[in-house]
Design an enzyme around this catalytic site. Structure first.
Site, PDB file in Angstrom:
ATOM      1  N   ASP A  10       0.854  -1.176   0.000  1.00  0.00           N
ATOM      2  CA  ASP A  10       0.000   0.000   0.000  1.00  0.00           C
ATOM      3  C   ASP A  10       0.906   1.247   0.000  1.00  0.00           C
ATOM      4  OD1 ASP A  10      -2.323   1.698   0.665  1.00  0.00           O
ATOM      5  OD2 ASP A  10      -1.370   1.812   2.637  1.00  0.00           O
ATOM      6  N   ASP A  12      -0.200   5.171   0.805  1.00  0.00           N
ATOM      7  CA  ASP A  12      -0.436   6.199   1.830  1.00  0.00           C
ATOM      8  C   ASP A  12      -0.505   5.576   3.219  1.00  0.00           C
ATOM      9  OD1 ASP A  12      -0.923   8.825   0.388  1.00  0.00           O
ATOM     10  OD2 ASP A  12      -2.204   7.458  -0.739  1.00  0.00           O
TER      11      ASP A  12
HETATM   12 CA    CA Z   1      -3.011   3.206   3.346  1.00  0.00          CA
END
Ligand code: CA
Length: 230
Positions: A10, A12
């Site tokens: 992932d 962010d």
């Molecule tokens: Ca995230």
């Protein structure tokens, strides 16, 4: 788990410490529209597509789905506020984790799987993580229809690596992302890099949870070598 062919990262809140900026940008934009919300709630929607989040907010105020125009306008304004904020730093420990998993004896692939379409971060990946997330190894909001918590983004990430989902390890920080990784059938590692408690990440389906990225970077590679040799 006998072989790990890929790590699906992932972006962010995992590779970048960008969630405070995202949450406050959402909050400011939504307040501009006079819709009631709290800054904290945007951590819970993290990982979902902009369309999903805008739709939920429009439902809250007007009791109907958002129009395409509203989705575009809301998301663009949010992105504009995000770009005006100070440049988020690389998450402490993230580079170490990426490099240490890429150096595992069987040389797994590293793939980016994000619900974001935020060019201001995507454009930095080559500089901040050289060679690890080239454009052809990215799943973003631009090339996936159903975002997290649907399993689709991680299924697409596994396919990019030429791997089955059970041969992939997901690295996530948000409940919806953890749920997506779990539903995809990946071994899902959650790192509590923000205000979401470890218990919430565990309840979303995480196979392993870490209280911070430096701790994950220090312990995960060895734990996986052990798991794979059982
Ligand atoms: Ca995230």
């Amino acid at each position: 788990m006998k072989a790990i062919k890929a790590f699906l990262f992932d972006m962010d809140g995992t590779l970048y410490d960008s969630m405070p900026n995202h949450a406050s940008s959402w909050y400011q934009m939504v307040c501009e529209h006079g819709i009631e919300c709290t800054p904290e709630e945007f951590y819970l929607y993290e990982g979902a597509t902009g369309k999903f989040t805008v739709n939920m907010l429009i439902q809250r105020k007007y009791g109907r789905d958002a129009t395409d125009r509203e989705v575009t306008d809301f998301y663009e304004r949010k992105a504009e506020i995000f770009r005006s904020k100070p440049r988020p730093s690389v998450m402490p420990g993230a580079s170490r984790l990426v490099e240490s998993v890429a150096a595992l004896p069987w040389k797994p692939a590293t793939i980016l799987v994000t619900g974001s379409a935020q060019g201001s971060l995507l454009d930095r990946l080559d500089e901040d993580f050289p060679g690890r997330f080239p454009v052809e190894r990215r799943v973003t909001a631009l090339n996936v229809k159903r975002g997290k918590p649907f399993p689709d983004p991680f299924l697409q990430g596994a396919a990019l690596a030429g791997a089955e989902p059970h041969e992939c390890v997901v690295i996530e920080n948000a409940p919806l992302g953890v749920e997506a990784g779990h539903r995809a059938g990946c071994f899902t590692v959650a790192v509590a890099t923000g205000p979401i408690p470890l218990e919430t990440l565990k309840a979303a389906g995480a196979d392993l949870v870490f209280p911070s990225m430096p701790e994950c970077a220090a312990r995960l590679p060895e734990m996986l070598i052990e798991l794979c040799s059982d």
